[in-house]
Scaffold this motif. Sequence first.
Motif, short mmCIF file in Angstrom:
data_model
loop_
_atom_site.label_atom_id
_atom_site.label_comp_id
_atom_site.label_asym_id
_atom_site.label_seq_id
_atom_site.Cartn_x
_atom_site.Cartn_y
_atom_site.Cartn_z
N LEU A 686 0.82 -1.21 0.00
CA LEU A 686 0.00 0.00 0.00
C LEU A 686 0.86 1.26 0.00
O LEU A 686 0.57 2.23 -0.70
CB LEU A 686 -0.93 -0.02 1.22
N ARG A 687 1.95 1.21 0.74
CA ARG A 687 2.83 2.38 0.78
C ARG A 687 3.49 2.60 -0.58
O ARG A 687 3.62 3.73 -1.05
CB ARG A 687 3.90 2.20 1.86
N ARG A 689 2.26 1.81 -3.42
CA ARG A 689 1.27 2.31 -4.36
C ARG A 689 1.06 3.80 -4.19
O ARG A 689 0.89 4.54 -5.17
CB ARG A 689 -0.05 1.56 -4.16
N ARG A 690 1.10 4.27 -2.93
CA ARG A 690 0.90 5.70 -2.69
C ARG A 690 2.17 6.50 -2.94
O ARG A 690 2.11 7.67 -3.30
CB ARG A 690 0.41 5.91 -1.25
N ASP A 691 3.32 5.86 -2.70
CA ASP A 691 4.61 6.56 -2.88
C ASP A 691 5.54 5.67 -3.70
O ASP A 691 6.28 4.85 -3.15
CB ASP A 691 5.24 6.88 -1.52
#
Length: 811
Positions: A686-687, A689-691
Amino acid sequence: MENAPPPAEELRLIDRELAQLDARRALLLARRGWLLQTIRAAAAAPADPARTARPDAETSPPSAQNVLLTLGGILLAVAAIAFTLVSWGHLGIGGRALVLGAVTVTALATPALLLRRGLVSTAESVAALGLLLTVLDAYALHRVAFPGTHPGTYAAVASGVLAALWAGYGPALGTLHLPVPAAVVAAQFPLPLWALAAGSSLWVTAWATLATAALDVAIALAAKRTDVRVLGILGAVTTGGWSLLTGGRLSVSAHSPSLAEEPALLLLAAAGLALCAAWRAPASAVATAAVAGLASVAGVGGVLRAALPGEWAVPAYLLCAIVLLAAVRTGAPHGVRTGLAYASGAVHAASAIWAAPVVILTLLRPAAVLEDVWSGVPAQDAALWGTVAAPVVAATVAVVLRAAPRLLPALDLPRTTADCAALALAWSAAVAVPTALSLSYAPTLVLQLLTATAALALAVRPPRTAEATGTAGTAEAAATPGASGTPGTPPGAFAGIALACGLASGTSAAVLGLATRPATFAVLGMLVAVNVAAALLGRGLLRAVVACGAVVGTAGLVAAAAAAAGLPAHQVALALLAVPAAAALLGARLGRHPVALPVEATAAVAGLLAIVLAVPHPPTLALVLALAGVIAAGTSVRAERRPVAGYLAAVLFVAATWVRLAASGVEWPEAYTLPVTVPALAVGALRRRRDPQASSWSAYGPGLTATLVPSLFAAWGDTHWLRPLLLGVAALAVTLAGARLRLQAPLVLGGLTLALDTLHELAPYVVQVVDALPRWLPPALAGLLLLAVGATYEQRLRDARRLRDGLGRMR
């Protein structure tokens, strides 16, 4: 049909052709100039057949002449010695003496004839032979006319007569150089030989050598020739130095003032001679006056030493050195005053060094308490010899240094340097008092605390001096208002020395306080309070150092409180974690303040100590690691600490997990680690994907490590095949995923796990194969491998660089 290029293209072609023509023309012009220069040089240098046909001479005529004359003189000298000492036909010693006398007169008279003809070198050689013959004449005369005379007495008289004869012979002929230096050398022997022949005491012999030194000084001052002056100086240094050493030895060994008076007179006479030489010879005035000052201090101080108890010998010499400083205010030449000041300074420095062992003993004596903490008040040793005078000496030198720049401006002693040295000596005097007076435990502890407090106070508020500058440099100190001790100024040399003294006394007091429980809490509490106050009032580096000292003291208080409560060592570790936790909160409050990082780093050392204390108890160790990970994770919230604290938190959490599993005897750690790994990998995905710029190590590294590392340790201790197989399959999957997605962390972690797991499985078969092979085969294979690697070395390097670049491009 013509295909003319466009105008722009044609212009470019023409410019290129012109540039080539210019370059060719410049090259041809340079070549032409060199050829002209070569032709002119050849025409201007006429041929010299004689010069080209004959090789250069290896020696010049004068040098060859000197060699021949020297060899001839040596041969004649050897012949004369053999003739005089051995025999010559049927002649007795009397006949040989007559013949030798006639030859000597001829040899001494011949240089006059040679000088008239301009044969200077030959005249010098013959004159040297004549001087040697006069020595042989003296020997023959003793054998013929004075056979009953004492050899020492005759040698003294003969050397004096020869010195006078040679001194007159050289100037009589005018241009001869050797006789006068030879006379100076011969003049060194009459008085010492006379004293030895008379069987005089060592004191009388020293006076004889001192008189010879006075003659040498007179020669050196009056001589106009350099060689004579140098010989006079060497003679004065040799004979005068021997007299000084003899006088110093007699003075030190004297057991009463009356016995010390004679060497004192000798030393003072030598000092007067050296002082006269310094006054007349400004070029060597500093060194000669320094010798005079040391000789006078040794003479007068020796009398005082003999009249005082043994422990006060050094203060006696120090008093004489202080009196010697009065000469700096006289109207003597600058070199003389400087030399006397150096002599006094040398005595002051030696006195301070003499007092240093007592200071070191006082600082190191509390170390004996560490053998049995809280065992009671330690027994005091008896006062050492000379220790009572040690603080007096240190304090006296400190006072002199503090007053010297003001009372004796001619010394050119920097005021800041004097203040720094005075501070160090004053602190040494205060530290040496307990050992010097054999004080009991409580007064010693109180005095050390007061010394530490006073030193830290001086570090925070150094005295205002005109020359004081901060550690950041003179320019910064000049640009800062009130740079000599006012707030806002970085600590200068004075503040640095005061800080070092305060820390030394504080450390000694803290160790000494471990003797009893109440003293431990009282000393540590006072030191923490003093360091906190210094941190609030200080500036720059000083504030950071004392803040770290406050953290160390706080950690000591926490450990002492936990120990006083009866907690075992592994539970004391839990209490120590309060120190890094409090430091993390304080660091969050301080933000980017310069003190924050040193305080947190010092507290981290306390956390490391907590981990060490918990190692013998694995369950507590796991808890300590987990709590330390929580502190690190909380610190990583701050942007300036995130790069280090984030990784540290992950390492601590994973280590806590491993230790907890090992302590619980878990045989299948995957049942505990996989529930952590799966959500950790999901959070990492998830991290990412966001960064997208986030590193794969921060996203997937903790989750993968949480399972792979414990499983690998378990697989290495597992004798069955199932766990290694499953671990290998999982590691292969992780490695392939990392390669497919171009992620560095999965590729590296999976690859290392797969390699180690495979090595574990193949190790028994490798051992069997190696045992079955002939002994010569492994070295042969190793040699072939080295040859192959060497043959493809560059290709291997290229492959390694390509692999490194590929990993570097991964995230």
